[in-house]
Design a protein around this motif. Structure first.
Motif, mmCIF file in Angstrom:
data_model
loop_
_atom_site.group_PDB
_atom_site.id
_atom_site.type_symbol
_atom_site.label_atom_id
_atom_site.label_comp_id
_atom_site.label_asym_id
_atom_site.label_seq_id
_atom_site.Cartn_x
_atom_site.Cartn_y
_atom_site.Cartn_z
ATOM 1 N N GLY A 4 -65.031 -35.137 6.726
ATOM 2 C CA GLY A 4 -65.332 -34.521 5.652
ATOM 3 C C GLY A 4 -64.057 -34.442 4.642
ATOM 4 N N SER A 5 -64.189 -33.415 3.641
ATOM 5 C CA SER A 5 -62.923 -33.217 2.654
ATOM 6 C C SER A 5 -61.881 -32.492 3.255
ATOM 7 N N ILE A 6 -60.680 -33.075 3.401
ATOM 8 C CA ILE A 6 -59.386 -32.376 3.932
ATOM 9 C C ILE A 6 -58.534 -32.792 2.895
ATOM 10 N N PRO A 7 -58.201 -31.417 2.377
ATOM 11 C CA PRO A 7 -56.972 -31.617 1.217
ATOM 12 C C PRO A 7 -55.462 -31.580 2.181
ATOM 13 N N ALA A 8 -54.766 -32.409 1.461
ATOM 14 C CA ALA A 8 -53.291 -32.596 1.994
ATOM 15 C C ALA A 8 -52.542 -31.542 0.839
ATOM 16 N N LEU A 9 -52.407 -30.385 1.276
ATOM 17 C CA LEU A 9 -52.021 -29.254 0.643
ATOM 18 C C LEU A 9 -50.580 -29.484 -0.091
ATOM 19 N N ALA A 25 -53.155 -17.823 -0.319
ATOM 20 C CA ALA A 25 -54.103 -17.574 -1.087
ATOM 21 C C ALA A 25 -54.877 -18.867 -1.425
ATOM 22 N N LEU A 26 -53.888 -20.119 -1.528
ATOM 23 C CA LEU A 26 -54.396 -21.497 -1.199
ATOM 24 C C LEU A 26 -55.393 -21.723 -0.058
ATOM 25 N N VAL A 27 -54.842 -21.311 0.863
ATOM 26 C CA VAL A 27 -55.576 -21.630 2.143
ATOM 27 C C VAL A 27 -56.803 -20.978 2.273
ATOM 28 N N ASP A 28 -56.816 -19.848 1.932
ATOM 29 C CA ASP A 28 -58.254 -18.963 1.687
ATOM 30 C C ASP A 28 -58.897 -19.729 0.648
ATOM 31 N N TRP A 29 -58.598 -20.004 -0.275
ATOM 32 C CA TRP A 29 -59.412 -20.773 -1.397
ATOM 33 C C TRP A 29 -60.047 -21.732 -1.118
ATOM 34 N N GLN A 30 -59.243 -22.700 -0.313
ATOM 35 C CA GLN A 30 -59.791 -23.974 0.168
ATOM 36 C C GLN A 30 -60.742 -23.790 1.165
ATOM 37 N N ILE A 31 -60.640 -23.030 2.365
ATOM 38 C CA ILE A 31 -61.753 -22.682 3.046
ATOM 39 C C ILE A 31 -62.891 -22.331 2.575
ATOM 40 N N GLY A 34 -65.106 -24.807 1.109
ATOM 41 C CA GLY A 34 -65.860 -25.842 1.849
ATOM 42 C C GLY A 34 -64.850 -26.873 2.433
ATOM 43 N N SER A 35 -63.567 -26.951 2.167
ATOM 44 C CA SER A 35 -62.651 -27.726 2.944
ATOM 45 C C SER A 35 -62.988 -27.990 4.549
ATOM 46 N N ALA A 36 -62.907 -29.032 5.087
ATOM 47 C CA ALA A 36 -63.213 -28.984 6.485
ATOM 48 C C ALA A 36 -62.002 -28.970 7.610
ATOM 49 N N ALA A 37 -60.921 -29.230 6.995
ATOM 50 C CA ALA A 37 -59.574 -29.005 7.655
ATOM 51 C C ALA A 37 -58.686 -29.110 6.738
ATOM 52 N N LEU A 38 -57.246 -28.489 7.088
ATOM 53 C CA LEU A 38 -56.234 -28.447 6.400
ATOM 54 C C LEU A 38 -54.782 -29.279 6.744
ATOM 55 N N VAL A 39 -54.292 -30.168 5.690
ATOM 56 C CA VAL A 39 -53.292 -30.955 6.059
ATOM 57 C C VAL A 39 -51.898 -30.247 5.501
ATOM 58 N N PRO A 40 -51.057 -29.298 6.084
ATOM 59 C CA PRO A 40 -49.830 -29.077 5.544
ATOM 60 C C PRO A 40 -48.612 -29.937 5.761
ATOM 61 N N CYS A 41 -47.820 -29.895 5.117
ATOM 62 C CA CYS A 41 -46.632 -30.646 4.956
ATOM 63 C C CYS A 41 -46.919 -32.305 5.134
ATOM 64 N N GLY A 42 -47.907 -32.526 4.412
ATOM 65 C CA GLY A 42 -47.872 -34.123 4.051
ATOM 66 C C GLY A 42 -47.271 -34.539 3.013
ATOM 67 N N THR A 43 -47.368 -35.800 2.518
ATOM 68 C CA THR A 43 -46.679 -36.292 1.288
ATOM 69 C C THR A 43 -46.856 -35.327 -0.029
ATOM 70 N N THR A 44 -48.094 -35.023 -0.115
ATOM 71 C CA THR A 44 -48.454 -34.240 -1.278
ATOM 72 C C THR A 44 -47.741 -32.753 -1.064
ATOM 73 N N GLY A 45 -47.459 -32.298 -0.025
ATOM 74 C CA GLY A 45 -46.792 -31.052 0.475
ATOM 75 C C GLY A 45 -45.401 -31.205 0.221
ATOM 76 N N VAL A 70 -60.677 -23.701 10.299
ATOM 77 C CA VAL A 70 -60.700 -24.830 10.320
ATOM 78 C C VAL A 70 -59.671 -25.363 11.018
ATOM 79 N N PRO A 71 -59.563 -26.447 11.497
ATOM 80 C CA PRO A 71 -58.761 -27.351 12.071
ATOM 81 C C PRO A 71 -57.375 -27.535 11.141
ATOM 82 N N ILE A 72 -55.878 -27.332 11.855
ATOM 83 C CA ILE A 72 -55.007 -27.592 11.043
ATOM 84 C C ILE A 72 -54.245 -29.233 11.697
ATOM 85 N N LEU A 73 -54.124 -30.162 10.647
ATOM 86 C CA LEU A 73 -53.572 -31.363 11.010
ATOM 87 C C LEU A 73 -52.121 -31.236 10.354
#
Length: 293
Positions: A4-9, A25-31, A34-45, A70-73
């Protein structure tokens, strides 16, 4: 675990410091969107500008705020194998469900070096890993044969790939080499529709920071077999996908966030800088096209 849709936060900053409340607040809004999982500390982060302590504090806060919804990657790559092992261990200690790992960058290892790097990480850690192949940034390309070798050697560790090569044929090659159960996620929003058509199951997305609901709807439409609906959503989002890279990322992303989420901080850490006037104009037009402003 990942589809699904997984934002690189993005990582919000205020006065040079991690803005924890904005991030929660961003994490709550994303979930909620409908975001299916979250990616903290990627390139966009902006992971490259975070200290190790900051990096895994961001991961810990993401895990804490998500509360298992949601799962955290967690981004955890390094060009130093010893550091990479430490990063995966820290991600696990922070509560992440899996790690997202680029191959060693700058060093330019051979394919044998890439294999040995990931083998050493797998032998020293327990957390599942999603490979992240983005040669445009790392100058290191995990070739399909090497990826198949990595997965064959450690099938319980390496679950899938975020493929940002831009080579759609890789989806077929990697399915052939790694098996039908190997998760393939697009690393490029603008080709996510074609990537899914080739056999992908979702996208680790930049645009989903700004338009999480529309990106989630797009992925859900494709998964449900609604090809016409997915195409319509793709067309609605396409200018925004391009606008996110009209200047060095995540400058345009944070500007777009401030338009969609009033008060969201646009601060970046050097060497990243704010979006140019031309980039902002492109973002404004794309947000209007998507019906987000």
């Amino acid at each position: 675990m990942f589809s699904g849709s997984i934002p690189a936060l993005v990582t919000p900053f205020r006065d040079g410091a991690f803005a924890e409340e904005d991030f929660r607040a961003l994490v709550d809004w994303q979930i909620d969107q409908g975001s299916a999982a979250l990616v903290p500390c990627g390139t966009t982060g902006e992971a490259a500008t975070l200290s190790k302590d900051e990096h895994f504090e961001v991961v810990r806060v993401c895990v804490d705020q998500a509360r298992g919804r949601v799962p955290i990657l967690a981004g955890a790559g390094s060009n130093d194998t010893r550091v990479a092992i430490g990063n995966v261990r820290a991600a696990q200690e922070s509560g992440a469900d899996a790690a997202l790992m680029v191959p060693p960058y700058y060093n330019r290892p051979s394919q044998e070096g890439i294999f040995r790097h990931f083998a050493a990480v797998a032998e020293a850690t327990e957390l599942p890993i999603i490979l992240y192949n983005v040669p445009g940034r790392t100058v290191t390309d995990i070739q399909p044969a090497t990826m198949a070798r990595i997965v064959a050697a450690f099938p319980d560790t390496f679950l899938g790939v975020k493929d940002a090569t831009g080579q759609l044929g890789r989806v077929s090659e990697q399915r052939s080499g790694c098996g039908a159960g190997f998760v393939q996620l697009s690393g490029n929003d603008e080709t996510a529709l074609a990537f899914n058509a080739m056999g992908g199951t979702g996208c680790i997305s930049v645009t989903a920071n700004v338009a999480p609901g529309l990106c989630a709807e797009f992925q859900a439409a494709w998964a449900a077999g609604d090809r016409a609906g997915a195409l319509a959503l793709h067309d609605r989002l396409y200018p925004l996908h391009l606008a996110m890279f009209t200047d060095a990322s995540p400058g345009p992303v944070k500007y777009a966030m401030s338009r969609v989420v009033p008060g969201f901080p646009t601060e970046l850490r050097l060497p990243m800088t704010e979006a140019s006037d031309a980039s902002r104009a492109a973002v404004d037009a794309a947000l209007a096209h998507a019906g987000l402003v």
